[in-house]
Design an enzyme around this catalytic site. Structure first.
Site, PDB file in Angstrom:
ATOM      1  N   GLY A 368      -4.909   9.623   3.044  1.00 22.19           N
ATOM      2  CA  GLY A 368      -4.365   8.980   3.990  1.00 22.19           C
ATOM      3  C   GLY A 368      -3.508   7.819   3.699  1.00 22.19           C
ATOM      4  O   GLY A 368      -2.995   7.794   2.686  1.00 22.19           O
ATOM      5  N   PRO A 369      -2.795   7.047   4.620  1.00 21.65           N
ATOM      6  CA  PRO A 369      -1.751   6.289   4.478  1.00 21.65           C
ATOM      7  C   PRO A 369      -2.033   5.208   3.639  1.00 21.65           C
ATOM      8  O   PRO A 369      -3.330   4.875   3.507  1.00 21.65           O
ATOM      9  CB  PRO A 369      -1.165   6.098   5.986  1.00 21.65           C
ATOM     10  CG  PRO A 369      -1.839   6.933   6.601  1.00 21.65           C
ATOM     11  CD  PRO A 369      -3.039   7.219   6.285  1.00 21.65           C
ATOM     12  N   PRO A 370      -1.051   4.531   3.062  1.00 23.26           N
ATOM     13  CA  PRO A 370      -1.127   3.218   2.427  1.00 23.26           C
ATOM     14  C   PRO A 370      -1.940   2.140   3.081  1.00 23.26           C
ATOM     15  O   PRO A 370      -1.940   2.045   4.442  1.00 23.26           O
ATOM     16  CB  PRO A 370      -0.130   2.624   1.812  1.00 23.26           C
ATOM     17  CG  PRO A 370       0.701   3.912   1.572  1.00 23.26           C
ATOM     18  CD  PRO A 370       0.322   4.772   3.034  1.00 23.26           C
ATOM     19  N   GLY A 371      -2.954   1.270   2.635  1.00 23.85           N
ATOM     20  CA  GLY A 371      -3.437   0.132   3.315  1.00 23.85           C
ATOM     21  C   GLY A 371      -4.620   0.452   4.255  1.00 23.85           C
ATOM     22  O   GLY A 371      -4.937  -0.238   5.037  1.00 23.85           O
ATOM     23  N   THR A 372      -5.199   1.779   4.226  1.00 27.40           N
ATOM     24  CA  THR A 372      -6.077   2.094   5.184  1.00 27.40           C
ATOM     25  C   THR A 372      -7.484   1.945   4.653  1.00 27.40           C
ATOM     26  O   THR A 372      -8.616   2.414   5.181  1.00 27.40           O
ATOM     27  CB  THR A 372      -6.058   3.635   5.805  1.00 27.40           C
ATOM     28  OG1 THR A 372      -5.739   4.346   4.363  1.00 27.40           O
ATOM     29  CG2 THR A 372      -4.555   3.684   6.634  1.00 27.40           C
ATOM     30  N   LYS A 374      -8.611   3.069   1.443  1.00 24.79           N
ATOM     31  CA  LYS A 374      -9.438   4.218   0.708  1.00 24.79           C
ATOM     32  C   LYS A 374     -10.157   3.543  -0.759  1.00 24.79           C
ATOM     33  O   LYS A 374     -11.460   4.101  -1.104  1.00 24.79           O
ATOM     34  CB  LYS A 374      -8.353   5.269   0.185  1.00 24.79           C
ATOM     35  CG  LYS A 374      -7.514   5.806   1.303  1.00 24.79           C
ATOM     36  CD  LYS A 374      -6.636   6.766   0.888  1.00 24.79           C
ATOM     37  CE  LYS A 374      -5.457   6.141   0.040  1.00 24.79           C
ATOM     38  NZ  LYS A 374      -4.593   5.169   1.135  1.00 24.79           N
ATOM     39  N   THR A 375      -9.302   2.798  -1.323  1.00 26.08           N
ATOM     40  CA  THR A 375      -9.992   2.400  -2.673  1.00 26.08           C
ATOM     41  C   THR A 375     -10.915   1.310  -2.404  1.00 26.08           C
ATOM     42  O   THR A 375     -12.216   1.473  -3.111  1.00 26.08           O
ATOM     43  CB  THR A 375      -8.930   1.654  -3.305  1.00 26.08           C
ATOM     44  OG1 THR A 375      -7.619   2.344  -3.765  1.00 26.08           O
ATOM     45  CG2 THR A 375      -9.328   1.220  -4.783  1.00 26.08           C
ATOM     46  N   SER A 692       7.608  20.645  13.077  1.00 24.46           N
ATOM     47  CA  SER A 692       7.075  20.248  14.275  1.00 24.46           C
ATOM     48  C   SER A 692       8.277  19.891  15.217  1.00 24.46           C
ATOM     49  O   SER A 692       7.825  19.385  16.187  1.00 24.46           O
ATOM     50  CB  SER A 692       5.950  19.200  13.975  1.00 24.46           C
ATOM     51  OG  SER A 692       6.710  18.232  13.382  1.00 24.46           O
ATOM     52  N   LYS A 735       0.384  11.260  14.879  1.00 28.43           N
ATOM     53  CA  LYS A 735       1.358  11.425  15.909  1.00 28.43           C
ATOM     54  C   LYS A 735       1.189  10.830  16.971  1.00 28.43           C
ATOM     55  O   LYS A 735       1.717  10.273  17.906  1.00 28.43           O
ATOM     56  CB  LYS A 735       1.995  12.721  15.888  1.00 28.43           C
ATOM     57  CG  LYS A 735       2.446  13.458  14.698  1.00 28.43           C
ATOM     58  CD  LYS A 735       2.916  15.149  14.769  1.00 28.43           C
ATOM     59  CE  LYS A 735       3.504  15.488  13.392  1.00 28.43           C
ATOM     60  NZ  LYS A 735       3.814  16.850  13.634  1.00 28.43           N
TER      61      LYS A 735
END
Length: 802
Positions: A368-372, A374-375, A692, A735
């Site tokens: 996923g994108p940074p800052g979501t 995950k870590t 797309s 999107k």
């Protein structure tokens, strides 16, 4: 008056010539070769040059880099040597250059002879005494340098004149160029002999010192046996004092290895190395330190040390909810994993049995994108299971040895990051996070992603072999969690070994809740503020989210809230206010100044040739306005906006479809002849690519050709074929969230992507209307307004930039 000479200059490097000597010279530089050539062309026997030392040997010879005093020499013999010349120079007399001139690339000197000054009355005896001293000291110096005494006496005995003796000795004496040049420039014989005597005594002293050093070294080598004997005595003394020697080190390592409870197949190899260490001496064998370090690593690794899993699903749910807001699908998948582990552990009380039952779990990939989050989710898993946690960042790793380590035969060898992390955490079953796995590099030193294939394969990592350790280490009990931003950066074989859990971007409402629950309280603590000292309303937080950040995660949002907290702390610390309230948008502007972001928003009116598309990057989803314009030309298609090959192909496919179906689309044939079509995607400095955008480009082109305006309230995405079929695409959730943030109420999606709407938040689904299409005709029917009432031709207005 002394006779003047104009002679070619022979510059000398690292040497000074004296009168009365015949000296071999090697000439290789261009200016030197030219000087020799000019001298050899001289008529008769007058093949003379002015040989003078150069001050700086690293520079090309120039007028300023040469000494003034040199010798006039006659070229007695010349022989070609490779690209240079070898010549014998007969040095005749001392001379000084009145000036240097360069003519036709050749350096010449106008010089006059410098003869020795006549001796003063009563100076003859002093000169003879000094000459005798110089002769004796020169013989002693030469003997210390290894020359036979008889040869030295015969050579110097044939030189009777004191001045000539001084010249001979000065030439062969090992002195710097500056000191030799000083001897050459000394015109009084008595002074030259005195200076030479001082130099000889100094050189003899240096030679004596060198001789003593050589003698001392030989004596020390002879004392080797005595040193070994003393070392044995030292060992005995250390033993009496309780200090550690080789035997003590070996005993300590043996105890550590016994306590490590090694597997049977490893224990035999370790015992063999321990026996080798006992037979080695640390003073005489360099390998002893290598073996010692290796055994230290073996003893420190957690071969059978593990934490006991205590899985409480209610507590796990509570921990996940405390640490993270939203992420429902991610939390459900984590709880499913913990539920499986709990069922495996039921009915087993032995720690070994419990560990074996909990082993061989899936390898999780948080994508996923940074800052979501995950870590941080991985840390929460470790807390919920009662396991230790270790994190290793692989971003930028370009060497296979980062994963597998270096072979211990190399200097400074050490294990790879996997075993380093296992040693640091001290547990065989930690939660091990491999961060930024999509940022691995490849170099001539190997591919670290290929080395991870064994680590992240539950069927193979039971016997992972590190190059440094050289022994199989069981990683099957480790719960590996990998994180990545983009799927494309992960090699396919590695991706195949992992179970992907997608972390979507947050909506504005989710960001607002995260800011209220987590970010604002944390920044208050960071800035030493009480809750009542900084109060921020939801309206202000929402403005910070939309006007000062543009991301899928919340890192920029936390920085912006941190800036608010610091400005509030400054006001309170300076006494300007007792508390700070941020209630309105105006309050935010006062503290954070002008907005940092200019998000792309929906158009304010329907446009001709401008369609709204949706795209996805690692920062999250957003919208873009694709513009198409018809201009006079040759029927060509121009694509601008730094588009990739795939987007260019989509544009060509869209134009082909429009030409083939021009009649059905209401496009007159003359609109396709003698006109160019220019398609542009704004933000030209940013590279763009992907399939797309096909339907968006086709809609913009058809709008420009047919004169039908595109609806401002519709955003679309999808890939198209030449036959007009709309194919599914990826990143639907991101999107759609981007279009929702931009204020677009209606979305056109491929029919095959309909099932992916289940991942969207309920509040987003309620606020949007979706159109699912299979063909481009359906897209155009939805996105384009009715054709204009006026007949063709009509004036096509220039599309206005969004």
């Amino acid at each position: 008056m002394a006779e003047r000479f104009t002679l070619p200059v022979l510059p000398l490097r690292d040497t000074v010539l004296f009168p009365g000597l015949a000296t071999p010279i090697t000439a290789g530089r261009l200016k030197t070769l030219r000087a020799v050539e000019i001298a050899l062309r001289a008529e008769g026997e007058d093949k003379r040059v002015f040989a003078v030392a150069q001050r700086d040997t690293s520079e090309e010879p120039t007028e300023s880099s040469l000494f003034a005093v040199g010798v006039i020499g006659r070229i007695a013999q010349v022989q070609r040597l490779g690209t240079g010349l070898s010549l014998v120079l007969q040095c005749e007399r001392r001379a000084t250059a009145l000036r240097y001139v360069t003519e036709d690339g050749i350096l010449r000197a106008a010089c006059v002879e410098l003869a020795d000054l006549p001796r003063r009355p009563g100076e003859e005896a002093v000169v003879l005494a000094l000459a005798r001293e110089v002769r004796e000291r020169a013989i002693e110096y030469g003997r210390r340098r290894g020359a036979p005494k008889e040869a030295l006496e015969q050579f110097l005995g044939g030189v009777e004149d004191p001045g000539a003796l001084a010249n001979h000795v000065a030439f062969y004496l090992d002195l710097p160029v500056a000191e030799k040049q000083g001897l050459l420039e000394t015109l009084r014989t008595v002074e030259r002999l005195r200076a030479l005597t001082v130099h000889l005594h100094r050189q003899i002293g240096i030679a004596e010192t060198q001789e003593k050093i050589r003698t001392t070294v030989q004596e020390e080598l002879g004392e080797r046996q005595r040193e070994l004997y003393l070392r044995e005595q030292l060992k005995a003394i250390q033993k009496e004092l309780g200090e550690e020697d080789e035997a003590g080190i070996a005993d300590r390592l043996e105890k550590k290895i016994d306590a490590a409870d090694l597997p049977v197949e490893v224990r035999e190899e370790v015992r063999r190395e321990l026996g080798r260490l006992r037979r080695m001496s640390r003073e005489t064998s360099p390998e002893a330190q290598v073996v010692t370090s290796w055994l230290e690593w073996v003893g420190d690794l957690p071969w059978n040390r593990r934490t006991d899993d205590h899985v409480d699903l209610e507590m796990a749910r509570r921990i996940l909810d405390e640490d993270h807001y939203g992420l429902g699908d991610v939390k459900d998948r984590v709880l499913e994993l913990l539920s499986v582990i709990k069922l495996r552990l039921q009915g087993h009380s032995s720690p070994l049995e419990r560990a074996q039952r909990a082993a061989r779990g899936p390898i999780l990939l948080f994508l996923g994108p940074p800052g979501t989050g995950k870590t941080s989710i991985a840390e929460s898993i470790a807390r919920a299971m009662g396991r230790k946690y270790i994190r290793v960042s692989l971003g930028g790793a370009r060497d296979e040895a980062d994963i597998r380590g270096h072979r211990r035969t190399y200097v400074g060898a050490m294990p790879g990051r996997i075993l380093q992390g296992m040693r640091r955490v001290g547990s065989k079953n930690p939660v091990f996070t491999l961060d930024e796995i999509d940022k691995l590099g490849v170099s001539y030193q190997g591919d670290p992603a290929a080395a991870l294939l064994e680590v992240l394969d539950p069927a193979q990592n039971v016997s992972f072999v590190d190059h440094y350790l050289g022994l199989p280490f069981d990683l099957s009990e480790v719960l590996f969690v990998c994180t990545a931003n983009l799927r494309e950066g992960i090699p396919s074989p590695l991706l195949d070994r992992m179970e992907t859990i997608t972390f979507p971007g947050y909506t504005e409402l989710e960001k607002l809740e995260i800011a209220r629950r987590y970010l604002l309280p944390r920044q208050r603590r960071e800035c030493a503020l009480e809750e009542e000292q900084l109060v921020v309303s939801d309206t202000a937080l929402l403005d910070v989210i939309t006007s000062y950040t543009h991301e899928a995660g919340v890192r920029q949002l936390e920085r912006a809230i941190g800036s608010l907290a610091r400005k509030a702390a400054h006001r309170i610390a300076t006494g300007a206010a007792e508390r700070v309230r941020v209630d309105t948008v105006a309050d935010v502007r006062v503290l954070l100044r002008r907005p940092r972001m200019r998000p792309t928003t929906a158009l304010d009116r329907d446009e001709l040739g401008v369609a709204t598309g949706m795209y996805y990057t690692q920062e999250g989803g957003d919208i873009m306005h694709v513009e198409a314009s018809i201009v006079p030309g040759k029927g060509e298609l121009a694509l601008t906006g730094q588009l990739g090959d795939v987007m260019k192909e989509s544009g060509r496919a869209a134009l082909t479809y429009a030409r083939e179906h021009s009649a059905a689309l209401g496009v007159p044939r003359d609109r396709l002849e003698g006109r160019d079509i220019h398609v542009h995607v704004p933000a030209g400095a940013i590279p763009k690519d992907g399939p797309s955008a096909g339907v968006t480009m086709a809609t913009a082109i058809v709008s420009a050709l047919s004169g039908r305006r595109v609806r401002k309230d519709v955003a679309m995405t999808g890939e198209i074929t030449l036959r007009g079929r709309v194919l599914p695409i990826g990143g639907v959730k991101e999107k759609v969230l981007g279009a929702h943030r931009a204020g677009i109420p209606e979305i056109i999606l491929p029919r095959d992507n309909e099932a992916e709407l289940e991942d969207l938040p309920e509040e987003v689904l309620r606020s949007l209307h979706f159109h699912f299409v299979e063909t481009l005709d359906e897209v155009l029917a939805i996105a384009l307004r009715a054709p204009p009432a006026a007949a063709w031709p009509i004036e096509v207005e220039t599309p206005r930039a969004a």
